[in-house]
Write an enzyme that holds these catalytic residues in place. Structure first.
Site, PDB file in Angstrom:
ATOM      1  N   LYS A 198       0.832  -1.206   0.000  1.00  0.00           N
ATOM      2  CA  LYS A 198       0.000   0.000   0.000  1.00  0.00           C
ATOM      3  C   LYS A 198       0.865   1.253   0.000  1.00  0.00           C
ATOM      4  CE  LYS A 198      -1.713   1.808   3.960  1.00  0.00           C
ATOM      5  NZ  LYS A 198      -1.524   3.259   4.122  1.00  0.00           N
ATOM      6  N   ASN A 199       1.817   1.332   0.923  1.00  0.00           N
ATOM      7  CA  ASN A 199       2.581   2.570   1.047  1.00  0.00           C
ATOM      8  C   ASN A 199       3.501   2.811  -0.145  1.00  0.00           C
ATOM      9  OD1 ASN A 199       1.302   3.115   3.403  1.00  0.00           O
ATOM     10  ND2 ASN A 199       3.044   2.690   4.742  1.00  0.00           N
ATOM     11  N   CYS A 202      -4.761  13.569  12.400  1.00  0.00           N
ATOM     12  CA  CYS A 202      -5.388  12.288  12.142  1.00  0.00           C
ATOM     13  C   CYS A 202      -5.337  11.494  13.422  1.00  0.00           C
ATOM     14  CB  CYS A 202      -4.737  11.579  10.979  1.00  0.00           C
ATOM     15  SG  CYS A 202      -3.552  10.365  11.441  1.00  0.00           S
ATOM     16  N   ARG A 233       0.792  14.825  13.035  1.00  0.00           N
ATOM     17  CA  ARG A 233       1.361  14.580  11.709  1.00  0.00           C
ATOM     18  C   ARG A 233       1.441  15.820  10.822  1.00  0.00           C
ATOM     19  NH1 ARG A 233      -0.910   8.824   9.638  1.00  0.00           N
ATOM     20  NH2 ARG A 233       1.028   8.749   8.485  1.00  0.00           N
ATOM     21  N   ASP A 238       4.219   0.787  12.024  1.00  0.00           N
ATOM     22  CA  ASP A 238       3.027   0.151  11.452  1.00  0.00           C
ATOM     23  C   ASP A 238       2.870  -1.309  11.885  1.00  0.00           C
ATOM     24  OD1 ASP A 238       2.330   2.498  10.213  1.00  0.00           O
ATOM     25  OD2 ASP A 238       2.953   1.886   8.203  1.00  0.00           O
ATOM     26  N   ARG A 271      -8.894   0.065   3.951  1.00  0.00           N
ATOM     27  CA  ARG A 271      -7.975   1.056   3.373  1.00  0.00           C
ATOM     28  C   ARG A 271      -6.636   0.407   3.056  1.00  0.00           C
ATOM     29  NH1 ARG A 271      -6.831   6.113   6.691  1.00  0.00           N
ATOM     30  NH2 ARG A 271      -5.409   6.169   4.946  1.00  0.00           N
TER      31      ARG A 271
HETATM   32  C1  UD1 Z   1       4.416   6.934   6.316  1.00  0.00           C
HETATM   33  C2  UD1 Z   1       3.500   5.763   6.116  1.00  0.00           C
HETATM   34  C3  UD1 Z   1       2.887   5.336   7.437  1.00  0.00           C
HETATM   35  C4  UD1 Z   1       3.984   5.062   8.460  1.00  0.00           C
HETATM   36  C5  UD1 Z   1       4.947   6.230   8.555  1.00  0.00           C
HETATM   37  C6  UD1 Z   1       6.145   5.958   9.436  1.00  0.00           C
HETATM   38  C7  UD1 Z   1       2.660   6.096   3.869  1.00  0.00           C
HETATM   39  C8  UD1 Z   1       1.514   6.417   2.990  1.00  0.00           C
HETATM   40  N1  UD1 Z   1       2.441   6.147   5.185  1.00  0.00           N
HETATM   41  O1  UD1 Z   1       3.637   8.012   6.800  1.00  0.00           O
HETATM   42  O2  UD1 Z   1       2.108   4.154   7.226  1.00  0.00           O
HETATM   43  O3  UD1 Z   1       3.406   4.855   9.730  1.00  0.00           O
HETATM   44  O4  UD1 Z   1       5.447   6.565   7.231  1.00  0.00           O
HETATM   45  O5  UD1 Z   1       6.815   4.839   8.998  1.00  0.00           O
HETATM   46  O6  UD1 Z   1       3.721   5.755   3.400  1.00  0.00           O
HETATM   47  N2  UD1 Z   1       6.837  14.637  10.600  1.00  0.00           N
HETATM   48  C9  UD1 Z   1       6.991  15.977  10.874  1.00  0.00           C
HETATM   49  N3  UD1 Z   1       6.900  16.867   9.849  1.00  0.00           N
HETATM   50  C10 UD1 Z   1       6.668  16.477   8.559  1.00  0.00           C
HETATM   51  C11 UD1 Z   1       6.515  15.096   8.267  1.00  0.00           C
HETATM   52  C12 UD1 Z   1       6.604  14.198   9.325  1.00  0.00           C
HETATM   53  O7  UD1 Z   1       7.196  16.357  12.007  1.00  0.00           O
HETATM   54  O8  UD1 Z   1       6.611  17.343   7.669  1.00  0.00           O
HETATM   55  C13 UD1 Z   1       6.923  13.654  11.694  1.00  0.00           C
HETATM   56  C14 UD1 Z   1       5.625  12.873  11.895  1.00  0.00           C
HETATM   57  O9  UD1 Z   1       4.721  13.572  12.712  1.00  0.00           O
HETATM   58  C15 UD1 Z   1       6.128  11.608  12.537  1.00  0.00           C
HETATM   59  C16 UD1 Z   1       7.487  11.393  11.850  1.00  0.00           C
HETATM   60  O10 UD1 Z   1       7.857  12.657  11.321  1.00  0.00           O
HETATM   61  O11 UD1 Z   1       6.346  11.818  13.909  1.00  0.00           O
HETATM   62  C17 UD1 Z   1       7.503  10.357  10.761  1.00  0.00           C
HETATM   63  O12 UD1 Z   1       6.427  10.578   9.873  1.00  0.00           O
HETATM   64  P1  UD1 Z   1       6.519  10.219   8.316  1.00  0.00           P
HETATM   65  O13 UD1 Z   1       7.645   9.266   8.094  1.00  0.00           O
HETATM   66  O14 UD1 Z   1       6.509  11.483   7.543  1.00  0.00           O
HETATM   67  O15 UD1 Z   1       5.155   9.459   8.076  1.00  0.00           O
HETATM   68  P2  UD1 Z   1       4.234   9.511   6.802  1.00  0.00           P
HETATM   69  O16 UD1 Z   1       5.050   9.688   5.570  1.00  0.00           O
HETATM   70  O17 UD1 Z   1       3.066  10.396   7.033  1.00  0.00           O
END
Ligand code: UD1
Length: 419
Positions: free
Chosen positions: A22-23, A116, A121, A306, A398
């Site tokens: 999925k990701n 969320c 996030r 995850d 999902r």
């Molecule tokens: C992706 C995955 C999700 C997984 C996560 C962590 C997808 C579609 N989703 O989510 O299933 O749980 O990686 O492995 O691939 N953060 C910030 N600022 C930002 C972006 C992130 O502070 O601009 C923080 C987030 O709040 C979190 C951490 O960084 O604490 C990691 O998040 P991130 O790796 O970005 O997760 P996603 O890409 O949303």
């Protein structure tokens, strides 16, 4: 609304095919905005894939999903550069259209993804990286308004202060069409990023350091057509490994890769789960008893956030205690109260939970709160005595393809109750 009914106590045995990730697919689909046409193979049939298809279609792309062939063909040019609130609010990964739109069309307007269920996030890292590439970014009426300078984005060195999967993906997709070189330092190393790099390279992108935390991109003027096979879903594989372990079973996870499980494989082995490579995938067995192991979530190759909920379900029937610390997302213990209703013994404070194993869980009606929490309740139900009903399974749809069919095929007593 659909529910899932499980009667626990059946040992799983047989082969489970692992679907495309999925990701990975949610990052690969927006790459079609950069060039194309892009044909993706091994595409899972998931609600999130349908949402991303709808998003790309409203941007003006032609999206054809042949479910029987598990193939998705995406082509054409964007005619609308706005990602509306109604779609983005359903799925945070929608924000991944930002980088490609900006790089190819010089402009994008994307609804700010909301908070969320598993934490706030933010997307600040995405926006800062795009600014480093020369974009101006403004927040206006709940929308991110981004513009590239005249002449397009320019390569830059970007050092991420924390590892972010989404920010790495957005930056990569912007950098492949930026002028000159971009270096991404402290890039996420999740296998889905490697898969995105491989696909972009097939489209004509120039990327070095694939699979490492330092990606070097040399911008090209345009990207072309490609066909790419989506990598197997390591989280689905890890989930079914826990299903085999919690029922004392033995399954072959067809297509699963050991190197993509990272610390999940090490921790499961420490807990008493046998994992062996097989030409067709991974063979998972429960050796003797399960015992408690401490674990902390981390970016890949650390233990995946995850997989945290599923591992907690497993630990709730292990001998001894397990301390589980969540370092990636705040508020990701929403499965705990539901597991407690099934007889688990778990205490949590802040980012850590102590799980004291019990000999037997008991079936109960429970409520799914997010994707991975939902599947952890299914795992608990497989091991519990009596009947478990998991309500609100739309979260599950999902991210898991036909989960009840896959589990029923290896001996679980599980069915979907429609309506
Ligand atoms: C992706 C995955 C999700 C997984 C996560 C962590 C997808 C579609 N989703 O989510 O299933 O749980 O990686 O492995 O691939 N953060 C910030 N600022 C930002 C972006 C992130 O502070 O601009 C923080 C987030 O709040 C979190 C951490 O960084 O604490 C990691 O998040 P991130 O790796 O970005 O997760 P996603 O890409 O949303």
């Amino acid at each position: 609304m659909d529910r899932i009914r499980i009667r626990g106590g059946r040992r799983l045995s047989g082969t489970i095919p692992v679907s495309g990730a999925k990701n990975a697919v949610l990052a690969l689909m927006p790459a079609a905005l950069l060039g194309g046409p892009l044909t993706l193979e091994n595409v899972p049939d998931l609600a999130d894939v349908a949402t991303m298809s709808a998003l790309l279609a409203q941007h003006g792309l032609a999206v054809e999903h042949d479910r029987a062939a598990r193939r998705l063909a995406i082509g054409g040019a964007a005619t609308n550069l706005e990602a509306p609130y109604d779609i983005v609010r359903k799925m945070r990964a929608s924000v991944l259209v930002l980088g490609p739109l900006l790089a190819r069309y010089g402009r994008a307007r994307v609804s700010m993804p909301g908070g969320c269920a598993i934490g706030t996030r933010p997307v600040d890292l995405h926006l800062k990286a795009l600014e480093a590439l020369g974009a101006t970014v403004e927040l206006e009426a709940g929308y991110i308004e981004a513009r590239a300078p005249d002449g397009g984005l320019r390569g830059a060195k970007i050092i991420f202060p924390v590892v972010s999967v989404g920010a790495t993906e957005n930056t990569l997709m912007a950098a492949v069409l930026a002028e000159g070189e971009t270096e991404i330092v402290n890039a996420a190393r999740e296998p889905e990023i490697e898969d995105l790099c491989l696909c972009l390279m097939r489209m004509g992108a120039v990327i070095e350091g694939v699979g490492t935390d330092r990606l070097r991109v040399t911008g090209v003027r345009e990207l072309g057509a490609a066909t790419h096979r989506v990598v197997a879903d390591r989280i689905e594989a890890g989930t079914f490994a826990c299903a085999a372990a919690i029922t004392g079973g033995e399954v072959l996870l067809e297509g699963a890769r050991l190197d993509h499980l990272g610390a999940v494989a090490r921790v499961l082995r420490e807990a008493g789960v046998g994992i062996q490579e097989d030409p067709r995938g991974l063979r998972v067995t429960r050796l003797n008893g399960l015992h408690g192991v401490d674990v902390q979530t981390d970016p890949f190759p650390g233990f995946a956030t995850d997989m945290q909920a599923q591992f907690m379900a497993l630990m709730s029937v292990a001998e001894g205690a397990s301390m589980i610390t969540e370092t990636i997302f705040e508020n990701r213990f929403m499965h705990v109260p539901e597991l407690l209703r099934m007889g688990a013994r778990i205490n949590y404070h802040g980012a850590s939970a102590i799980v004291r194993g019990v000999p037997q869980l008991s079936g109960a009606p429970v409520m799914a709160t997010d994707l991975r929490a939902s599947v952890s309740l299914i795992l608990a139900g497989l091991a519990a005595q009596g009947e478990t009903i998991v309500n609100r399974v739309y979260h599950l749809d999902r991210g898991y393809e036909r989960v009840e069919e896959k589990l029923a095929a290896v001996g679980a007593e599980i069915e979907r109750l429609r309506g």
